[in-house]
Design an enzyme around this catalytic site. Structure first.
Site, short mmCIF file in Angstrom:
data_model
loop_
_atom_site.label_atom_id
_atom_site.label_comp_id
_atom_site.label_asym_id
_atom_site.label_seq_id
_atom_site.Cartn_x
_atom_site.Cartn_y
_atom_site.Cartn_z
N PRO A 102 0.82 -1.21 0.00
CA PRO A 102 0.00 0.00 0.00
C PRO A 102 0.86 1.26 0.00
O PRO A 102 2.09 1.21 0.11
CB PRO A 102 -0.79 -0.13 1.31
CG PRO A 102 0.09 -0.95 2.20
CD PRO A 102 0.79 -1.91 1.29
N CYS A 651 7.41 -49.41 -14.25
CA CYS A 651 7.43 -49.36 -15.72
C CYS A 651 8.79 -48.98 -16.29
O CYS A 651 8.94 -48.84 -17.50
CB CYS A 651 6.36 -48.40 -16.23
SG CYS A 651 6.76 -46.65 -15.98
N TYR A 864 -15.69 -28.76 7.48
CA TYR A 864 -14.85 -29.94 7.24
C TYR A 864 -15.71 -31.20 7.25
O TYR A 864 -16.55 -31.39 8.12
CB TYR A 864 -13.74 -30.03 8.28
CG TYR A 864 -12.68 -31.04 7.91
CD1 TYR A 864 -12.02 -30.94 6.69
CD2 TYR A 864 -12.35 -32.08 8.77
CE1 TYR A 864 -11.04 -31.86 6.34
CE2 TYR A 864 -11.38 -32.99 8.42
CZ TYR A 864 -10.72 -32.89 7.20
OH TYR A 864 -9.77 -33.81 6.84
#
Length: 1117
Positions: A102, A651, A864
């Site tokens: 600011p 993989c 929640y």
């Protein structure tokens, strides 16, 4: 009690990046290999041990900052403010960034002193200012600051230089005979060729708006810090094509200097400003803030006399917003005639603005449009105190088919398609249709009568003007923007503002009120409060002294779990800029308390590794030491693992995303800020994520605290910040025990299953295996519980069942009694009851429901969602009160707490916003997008919550006896609603009253059923809660994993059945390991975990018991 767990974490040593204990990290110490002893100076110890590495960067930053602070103080006799402290650390870490702050916090002062600091260190600096006068002022201040620094050579250029001075400047400029170059934005534009050939250690731009006027200036600034034109052109080309700029060679991209720019006043346009993001990792920010201290007042009497009375009450510092220039002129004339000194935006505004600024005008009058001169263009924190609105800013949209805007067409057509499946399949994506094609489709399929009904149905929370064929929607963003002029951050203080709305229309006012509440959580007060509020507004401005910036402000990093949650919080805090730190996106916001950096950890960062000790747990002298490594995810196959491997073990891909990068980025940011606040989910898992981050960050920033946000709203955020605490180490230890138990028992049982069945997809665990046993037992009981029943439908529509195969054509009804009954509401939802209700009503898998709830929580719509509690707090009760007041049903309020004080509440809405309003807000882009199913689940939660806070409806019940020669049955039937209550949200079925007579049977059906029903996903979760197996956070996961392992399936009636594989697996486990998967053992283990949570049991002793149990499994091998 130890404030750490003794666990070991990979990559966490601040010096070598190797393994360190959380105990040492908490103390800010490197690992034992780097520093064998804990006492004494860390730097000296590392040097003596000949092991100094990464710690030096952290130590250097602290040392350099101390030097910078002393240097700063020597220049202006003040220490850096919180903002300047934050910027200084970024500067010292050689980062480029936007100064977002600011007015009145010393941005220019920071730039000047930073320039001198760099120059004193032998670097070159360019300072860029928007005007010649500011160049002269800056040069003058620099010369003043550098009186004692004779070796600093300051060179500046303005058009007012005399000929000899200009010649001297040109010579020194071309030869580089300067340390600090002070120039204007215009100089940047005119001297591109020369400046592009020079490289500065720091370029500081005081007004980026002036520089951005020409896109070529961006290239020049980047050249000035050593980024090649080739890198700029390549990045720009990639941006245009949508490619990844990371492909550009690092050496070409890497800047040699730093660029610091002030925040923009308008959003930068075009593609060029994106170069800052791609090449320097930051976006040009704008100073925006959600910080508001505004009281809203509604005045229903809309007369010029009343307006004048209010203006005289306010006296001065007023912005008056009117709907049109024509109406504004009439109002302005009336006020001027009665002695009000005012200026108008449509008449010599610049002159009026200056007069208002200096205090010779009381009031400025302008039109309330979002981009109006008064709405966005001015920022006078000490001068503007009051905003007065002559009517509600609003949009008017035609509802006529030929003129209706796209959002009305789309919303109504989408609704129409829901009831026309074949047509819906044809119109798969309305977004792809042009507006005119969409309009023609609507005209083709929807009749005028249906169109009008759809308008009424789909826009219930807008004002519908049937005569003019218009809907009116409040322009809440203009109201917020305009009223925001009255409350601004100035230096380190927030001014008080008052917004007064003249509005006669109750319905339009309520619409604005609801939207404002949703976006800002602001309430309204009565007209009688105005005089008191005026004094308050004056007092806040008097309190702001000229040295208010001396009040220390903090810079804080807040870490949440998910990017969605970070985005939600950044919206209500209003982000000013976004910055990229490695793989993290960090949103920067300015609040009354200072700077907030908001980012997301993206879930767990650490997990147990598998190779060390017993499945990641080292056993040393009777103690169990878990080893945590960063989680890796294969980008090719999606597999997760923790071990240090160069390739994916599944993989063999080398494309590995390691969460170590997130940890490193978080530690990097932590070095910049004063404090770190961890805001992960308010449960055991969230506590563990928080702990993992905390212990990693503590070596560089000891100011780490934890907050719990039970709702993602401004209210929830502020409440959490007020209740900061340290991480709860008992909760962390409890999670460690759970994870180790799951790893030990789960791994061992799973390995045996996989080996026995030759299937690597199989898994076992205490809870999942126990629950699998329940499903199997239920199937056996179900198969033994067959019976025959006949269902009858009477001629009044009433249905009932009778055991056996019965064939009758009529029955006789006898009324036993009639009585009043008050029907008590059900409690609000907790996790199990909500999963049950949503699963039954919407036929969704429980895991999908949990994902919907997660989204609703993270977007700030519900509290929640992982909870066993049905408690409603006083805040929740106020929400119910507020909504009932809004709909005129306050007499039906009956506030209930429903449970004792605890960590969590029930699942409830966080604001008094109905599902219909929420749908409207989504259409208006006020709320984030939600799917229709999300809205349905929200509606379920909202209605159950509202019902729980209302009076009990009273019904007249008939107890009837239905008989025939072969049977008689008794039923109790509600036949009349005597008093309304919660039924306005959850309607009660009321039947036509019975008479004592014979009723014909209009249909009958005989079928076989079972007295013991099979489990559904919903009833299985109810059973888990009832029998204390599992937790709210794991109910859905347990069911989901049974499906994934193909142990269970759903039949056509959505009932759970075991597969052949599931039965074989359970048979194998129950024959060999029943002690580990039986219900009682599992329940007792849950109690043990809870005792660790509360600190009653030492987690090491529980691990010892588990280890002894595991040995029995190992022996059975």
């Amino acid at each position: 009690m130890a404030l750490a767990t003794g666990a070991k974490y990979y990559h966490s040593c601040i010096n070598c990046g190797g393994i360190n204990t959380d105990t040492r990290n908490e103390k800010g110490l490197p690992c034992e290999v780097c520093l064998p002893f804990e006492d004494g100076d860390v730097l000296k110890g590392l040097k003596l041990n000949n092991s100094l590495k990464g710690y030096e960067k952290y130590w250097n930053l602290n040392q350099q900052y101390k030097e910078f602070e002393e240097f700063f103080f020597s220049k202006i006799n003040k220490k850096p403010t919180g903002y300047q402290r934050f910027w200084a650390k970024r500067l010292l870490l050689s980062k480029s960034f936007t100064l977002v702050a600011p007015t009145g916090v010393g941005k220019t002062t920071f730039g000047l002193i930073s320039a001198l600091w760099i120059a004193k260190k032998g670097g070159k600096v360019a300072l860029v200012f928007p005007t010649v006068s500011l160049v002269e002022q800056a040069a003058k201040r620099l010369i003043e600051f550098s009186k004692e620094d004779e070796d600093v050579n300051i060179l500046f250029y303005t058009s007012s230089l005399k000929k000899k001075e200009r010649e001297k400047f040109e010579k020194n400029f071309s030869e580089g005979n300067y340390d600090i170059l002070v120039i204007s934005s215009q100089f940047i534009s005119k001297r591109k060729e020369q400046l592009s050939q020079k490289v500065f250690d720091l370029v500081f731009v005081d007004d980026v708006d002036a520089v951005l006027k020409s896109s070529k200036n961006i290239d020049t600034l980047l050249n000035m810090i050593g980024i090649s034109q080739k890198a700029i052109d390549s990045t720009l080309d990639n941006l245009k094509k949508g490619n990844n700029s990371d492909k550009i060679q690092i050496e070409e991209k890497a800047p040699k200097g730093r660029l610091i720019v002030s925040s923009a006043t308008a959003k930068p346009k075009g593609i060029k400003p994106l170069l800052f993001r791609e090449l320097l990792g930051f976006e040009i920010g704008r100073f925006t803030t959600s910080a508001r201290n505004i009281t809203n007042v509604r005045i229903k009497e809309k007369s010029l006399e009343k307006l004048l009375y209010i203006i005289n009450l306010l006296k001065d510092g007023i912005l008056l917003f009117v709907p049109t220039e024509e109406e504004g002129k009439e109002i302005a004339n009336y006020l001027e005639e009665h002695g009000v000194k005012l200026g108008k935006t449509w008449e010599d505004f610049e002159k009026s603005f200056e007069k208002f600024k200096e205090g010779s005008l009381q009031l400025l009058c302008g039109i309330y449009s979002y981009y109006g001169k008064l709405v966005r263009g001015i920022d006078l924190p000490l001068r503007i105190k009051f905003a007065v609105f002559w009517g509600t800013p609003s949009f008017k949209f035609s509802t006529k088919l030929e003129n209706a805007p796209r959002f009305i067409l789309e919303r109504n057509f989408q609704d129409y398609l829901e009831n026309n499946p074949k047509l819906k399949a044809y119109f798969k994506d309305l977004q792809r249709l042009s507006t005119e094609k969409l309009r023609k489709s609507v005209e083709k399929y929807i009749s005028p009568e249906t169109w009008e009904k759809l308008i009424q149905k789909n826009f219930p929370t807008t004002k519908f003007d049937k005569e003019k064929n218009l809907i009116v929607i409040p322009d809440v963003y203009t109201y917020i923007q305009a009223s925001g002029r009255t409350s601004r951050i100035f230096g380190t203080s927030l001014t008080k503002g008052i917004s007064i709305l003249f509005e006669e229309d109750d319905s339009l006012f309520e619409l604005l009120k609801a939207r404002l509440l949703y976006l800002t959580e602001e309430e309204w007060t009565e007209e009688g409060e105005i005089e008191h509020l005026v004094k308050e507004a004056e007092e806040t401005r008097k309190a702001i002294s000229t040295d208010s910036s001396s009040k220390d402000m903090k810079s804080r990093m807040i870490i949440v779990e998910s990017p969605t949650k970070a985005q939600t919080i950044s919206k209500f805090l209003e982000k000013s800029s976004t910055r990229r730190y490695g793989s993290l996106m960090v949103h920067e916001s300015i609040t009354q308390e200072g700077i907030l950096l908001l980012t997301a950890s993206k879930g767990h960062l650490y997990d147990l590794e598998t190779k060390t000790g017993l499945h990641g747990v080292e056993i040393n002298d009777g103690r169990f030491i878990p080893y945590y490594n960063s989680i890796k995810r294969c980008s090719s196959c999606g597999a997760q693992f923790t071990d240090e491997l160069p390739r994916c073990p599944y993989c063999n891909s080398d494309k590995i995303d390691d969460k170590k990068k997130i940890l490193e980025a978080l530690r990097d940011i932590a070095m910049e800020v004063d404090e770190v606040i961890i805001a992960t989910d308010p449960d055991v898992e969230g506590e563990k994520i928080g702990w993992d981050i905390s212990q990693y960050i503590k070596p560089v920033n000891k100011n780490v605290q934890r907050i719990e946000m039970h709702e993602i709203t401004k209210f929830g955020f502020d409440k959490a910040i007020r209740n900061r605490r340290n991480c709860d180490v008992n909760l962390v230890k409890s999670q460690i025990v759970r994870r180790i138990e799951d790893r030990w028992v789960g791994f061992e049982l799973s390995l045996r299953l996989q080996k026995n069945f030759q299937n690597s997809n199989l898994s076992a665990g205490r809870v999942q295996s126990t629950v699998l046993g329940w499903i199997l037992e239920k199937e056996i009981e179900h198969s033994k519980s067959k019976k025959t029943v006949t269902q009858f439908t009477l001629d009044n529509g009433f249905k009932f069942e009778v055991d056996g195969k019965i064939d009758v054509d009529e029955v006789e009804v006898e009324i036993v009694e009639e009585k009043e009954q008050a029907l008590s509401p059900l409690p609000p939802f907790n996790t199990p009851s909500l999963l049950t209700a949503a699963s039954q009503q919407f036929k969704l898998p429980v895991q999908q429901i949990m994902e919907i709830l997660q989204t609703l929580f993270e977007l700030g719509f519900i509290t929640y969602h992982r909870t066993d509690s049905t408690r409603i707090s006083s805040t929740g009760q106020k929400i119910a009160r507020s909504y009932l007041e809004k709909i005129g049903k306050i007499t039906l309020l009956s506030e209930r707490e429903w449970g004792k004080e605890g960590a969590h509440e029930a699942i409830r809405p966080v604001k008094p916003i109905s599902p219909e309003e929420l749908s409207e807000f989504i259409t208006e882009k006020i709320a984030a997008y939600l799917s229709p199913m999300h809205i349905k689940v929200y509606s379920l939660i909202f209605n159950r919550f509202m019902a729980s806070q209302m009076t009990s409806p009273v019904v007249i019940n008939q107890k009837i006896l239905i008989k025939n020669g072969s049977f008689q049955v008794e039923r109790e039937v509600p036949v009349k609603l005597q008093e309304e209550g919660w039924n306005i949200f959850n309607p009660i079925t009321v039947y036509t009253p019975f008479e004592e007579k014979k009723y014909s049977v209009v249909s009958k059906r005989t079928y076989t059923t079972h007295t013991v029903p099979l489990f559904t996903q919903a009833s299985l979760i109810e059973e888990m809660q009832k029998r204390n197996i599992g937790r709210p956070s794991t109910y859905a996961k347990i069911v989901d994993i049974l499906f994934k392992r193909k142990y269970i399936i759903e039949d056509v009636y959505k009932r759970l059945r075991t597969t052949a594989l599931g039965r074989k697996v359970y048979s194998y486990l129950s024959e060999r390991y029943m002690n580990y998967i039986n219900e009682e053992t599992t329940r007792q283990l849950e109690k043990l975990m809870e005792s660790v949570e509360t600190g009653e049991k030492d987690y090491q002793s529980v691990l010892k018991n588990l280890y002894e149990e595991l040995n029995e499994i190992l022996i059975k091998n």
